[in-house]
Design a protein around this motif. Structure first.
Motif, PDB file in Angstrom:
ATOM      1  N   VAL A  19       1.007  -1.243  -0.063  1.00 42.67           N
ATOM      2  CA  VAL A  19       0.106   0.011  -0.055  1.00 42.67           C
ATOM      3  C   VAL A  19       0.800   1.149  -0.031  1.00 42.67           C
ATOM      4  O   VAL A  19       0.724   2.241  -0.632  1.00 42.67           O
ATOM      5  CB  VAL A  19      -0.829   0.008   1.223  1.00 42.67           C
ATOM      6  CG1 VAL A  19      -1.603   1.287   1.390  1.00 42.67           C
ATOM      7  CG2 VAL A  19      -1.982  -1.121   1.040  1.00 42.67           C
ATOM      8  N   GLU A  20       2.075   1.316   0.840  1.00 43.15           N
ATOM      9  CA  GLU A  20       2.828   2.609   0.862  1.00 43.15           C
ATOM     10  C   GLU A  20       3.423   2.962  -0.558  1.00 43.15           C
ATOM     11  O   GLU A  20       3.635   3.918  -0.797  1.00 43.15           O
ATOM     12  CB  GLU A  20       3.959   2.053   1.824  1.00 43.15           C
ATOM     13  CG  GLU A  20       3.546   2.198   3.401  1.00 43.15           C
ATOM     14  CD  GLU A  20       2.812   3.231   3.730  1.00 43.15           C
ATOM     15  OE1 GLU A  20       3.159   4.325   3.385  1.00 43.15           O
ATOM     16  OE2 GLU A  20       1.747   3.341   4.377  1.00 43.15           O
ATOM     17  N   GLU A  21       3.612   1.883  -1.406  1.00 39.01           N
ATOM     18  CA  GLU A  21       4.142   1.774  -2.539  1.00 39.01           C
ATOM     19  C   GLU A  21       3.215   2.410  -3.542  1.00 39.01           C
ATOM     20  O   GLU A  21       3.357   2.747  -4.820  1.00 39.01           O
ATOM     21  CB  GLU A  21       4.598   0.737  -3.142  1.00 39.01           C
ATOM     22  CG  GLU A  21       5.877   0.025  -2.422  1.00 39.01           C
ATOM     23  CD  GLU A  21       6.146  -1.393  -2.686  1.00 39.01           C
ATOM     24  OE1 GLU A  21       5.499  -1.962  -3.669  1.00 39.01           O
ATOM     25  OE2 GLU A  21       7.293  -1.706  -2.009  1.00 39.01           O
ATOM     26  N   MET A  22       1.833   2.336  -3.287  1.00 38.70           N
ATOM     27  CA  MET A  22       0.616   2.855  -4.317  1.00 38.70           C
ATOM     28  C   MET A  22       0.376   4.240  -4.340  1.00 38.70           C
ATOM     29  O   MET A  22       0.641   4.883  -3.529  1.00 38.70           O
ATOM     30  CB  MET A  22      -0.561   2.026  -3.857  1.00 38.70           C
ATOM     31  CG  MET A  22      -0.589   0.548  -4.065  1.00 38.70           C
ATOM     32  SD  MET A  22      -2.243   0.009  -3.476  1.00 38.70           S
ATOM     33  CE  MET A  22      -2.124  -1.906  -3.625  1.00 38.70           C
ATOM     34  N   SER A  23      -0.166   4.504  -5.579  1.00 42.30           N
ATOM     35  CA  SER A  23      -0.567   6.091  -5.655  1.00 42.30           C
ATOM     36  C   SER A  23      -1.942   6.169  -4.954  1.00 42.30           C
ATOM     37  O   SER A  23      -2.652   4.986  -4.380  1.00 42.30           O
ATOM     38  CB  SER A  23      -0.960   6.191  -7.031  1.00 42.30           C
ATOM     39  OG  SER A  23      -2.073   5.704  -7.566  1.00 42.30           O
ATOM     40  N   LEU A  30      -8.309  -0.347  -4.982  1.00 38.24           N
ATOM     41  CA  LEU A  30      -7.805  -1.862  -5.287  1.00 38.24           C
ATOM     42  C   LEU A  30      -7.403  -2.596  -3.953  1.00 38.24           C
ATOM     43  O   LEU A  30      -7.193  -3.823  -4.109  1.00 38.24           O
ATOM     44  CB  LEU A  30      -6.736  -1.845  -6.328  1.00 38.24           C
ATOM     45  CG  LEU A  30      -6.820  -1.219  -7.631  1.00 38.24           C
ATOM     46  CD1 LEU A  30      -5.820  -1.191  -8.515  1.00 38.24           C
ATOM     47  CD2 LEU A  30      -8.123  -1.997  -8.405  1.00 38.24           C
ATOM     48  N   VAL A  31      -6.979  -1.718  -2.846  1.00 39.30           N
ATOM     49  CA  VAL A  31      -6.338  -2.768  -1.946  1.00 39.30           C
ATOM     50  C   VAL A  31      -7.192  -3.741  -1.117  1.00 39.30           C
ATOM     51  O   VAL A  31      -6.685  -4.870  -1.007  1.00 39.30           O
ATOM     52  CB  VAL A  31      -5.841  -1.852  -0.795  1.00 39.30           C
ATOM     53  CG1 VAL A  31      -6.995  -1.151   0.020  1.00 39.30           C
ATOM     54  CG2 VAL A  31      -4.669  -2.655   0.173  1.00 39.30           C
ATOM     55  N   PHE A  32      -8.501  -3.389  -0.932  1.00 39.55           N
ATOM     56  CA  PHE A  32      -9.368  -4.448  -0.317  1.00 39.55           C
ATOM     57  C   PHE A  32      -9.571  -5.703  -1.583  1.00 39.55           C
ATOM     58  O   PHE A  32      -9.613  -6.935  -0.990  1.00 39.55           O
ATOM     59  CB  PHE A  32     -10.682  -3.809  -0.103  1.00 39.55           C
ATOM     60  CG  PHE A  32     -10.544  -2.770   1.002  1.00 39.55           C
ATOM     61  CD1 PHE A  32      -9.882  -3.187   2.240  1.00 39.55           C
ATOM     62  CD2 PHE A  32     -11.162  -1.670   1.028  1.00 39.55           C
ATOM     63  CE1 PHE A  32      -9.625  -2.145   3.092  1.00 39.55           C
ATOM     64  CE2 PHE A  32     -11.041  -0.602   1.757  1.00 39.55           C
ATOM     65  CZ  PHE A  32     -10.323  -0.908   3.000  1.00 39.55           C
ATOM     66  N   LYS A  33      -9.889  -5.499  -2.572  1.00 35.57           N
ATOM     67  CA  LYS A  33      -9.964  -6.532  -3.510  1.00 35.57           C
ATOM     68  C   LYS A  33      -8.871  -7.550  -3.710  1.00 35.57           C
ATOM     69  O   LYS A  33      -9.015  -8.756  -3.837  1.00 35.57           O
ATOM     70  CB  LYS A  33     -10.094  -5.788  -5.001  1.00 35.57           C
ATOM     71  CG  LYS A  33     -11.709  -5.408  -5.222  1.00 35.57           C
ATOM     72  CD  LYS A  33     -11.995  -4.688  -6.422  1.00 35.57           C
ATOM     73  CE  LYS A  33     -13.134  -4.057  -6.556  1.00 35.57           C
ATOM     74  NZ  LYS A  33     -13.623  -3.410  -8.014  1.00 35.57           N
ATOM     75  N   ARG A  34      -7.796  -6.853  -3.677  1.00 35.21           N
ATOM     76  CA  ARG A  34      -6.576  -7.672  -3.759  1.00 35.21           C
ATOM     77  C   ARG A  34      -6.312  -8.539  -2.585  1.00 35.21           C
ATOM     78  O   ARG A  34      -5.948  -9.758  -2.794  1.00 35.21           O
ATOM     79  CB  ARG A  34      -5.203  -6.680  -3.816  1.00 35.21           C
ATOM     80  CG  ARG A  34      -5.209  -6.127  -5.380  1.00 35.21           C
ATOM     81  CD  ARG A  34      -3.765  -5.019  -5.498  1.00 35.21           C
ATOM     82  NE  ARG A  34      -3.787  -4.660  -6.760  1.00 35.21           N
ATOM     83  CZ  ARG A  34      -2.753  -3.786  -7.078  1.00 35.21           C
ATOM     84  NH1 ARG A  34      -1.864  -3.562  -6.050  1.00 35.21           N
ATOM     85  NH2 ARG A  34      -2.805  -3.307  -8.023  1.00 35.21           N
TER      86      ARG A  34
END
Length: 177
Positions: A19-23, A30-34
């Motif tokens: 998550v820290e690497e994401m925009s 996207l985080v919850f789906k992943r």
């Protein structure tokens, strides 16, 4: 799914690193789906046992997987189970109420300042009794005398060495080991 806290902590740490690497957009979409996809996507309930589960990890797993995350408490000497949280209990840090096979009492621990008369919640060493308590340790009478006792009604009890606190609804919280 049942898992020990170490597995859930690893998932939590790995996801948070990604998550820290994401925009900002990716984080929100996207985080919850992943995370759900990582564990199959169809989780209905997650049960933790074997060690205390941190409140942060419990809440994270609950939100990301969109399912209840319950906790149980017990030891090998009590056949693995003593308490389990209800599926509707979304509080963190609690391990639920005693199972039908278990009776739980809190024994005063003066050195630590924990008493079964503490207000608002009784606190003390967790002692588990019932038919699920083992007969003792194999060929270790000294340890058996330290950790087990039988009360005046013939009930066998195991002194866990863990410190707990009972809440008003009958749920146990582990506050020390």
């Amino acid at each position: 799914m049942a898992a020990v806290p170490e597995i859930m902590d690893r998932i939590y740490k790995n996801v948070m690193t990604k998550v820290e690497e994401m925009s900002k957009l990716e984080k929100s979409l996207l985080v919850f789906k992943r995370v759900r996809a990582l564990l199959g996507g169809n989780m209905r309930v997650l049960l933790s046992g074997g060690a205390p589960l941190s409140a942060a990890t419990q809440r994270f797993m609950n939100i990301c997987l969109c399912c209840p995350v319950g906790q149980g408490y017990g030891l090998t000497e009590t056949c693995g189970a003593g308490t389990i949280s209800e599926i509707w209990d979304y509080s963190t840090g609690r391990v639920g109420a005693p199972l039908v096979c278990s009776e739980i009492r809190l024994k005063d621990w003066e050195e630590g300042g924990y008493y079964s008369t503490n207000k608002p919640n009784p606190r003390g060493e967790i002692v588990i009794g019932g038919p699920n308590v083992t007969m003792g340790y194999y060929k270790n009478e000294t340890k058996n005398r330290e950790d087990f006792f039988v009360d005046e009604q013939g009930q066998r009890w195991f002194c866990t060495g863990d410190i707990g606190e009972f809440h008003a609804d009958g749920c146990l919280k582990i506050i020390g080991e």
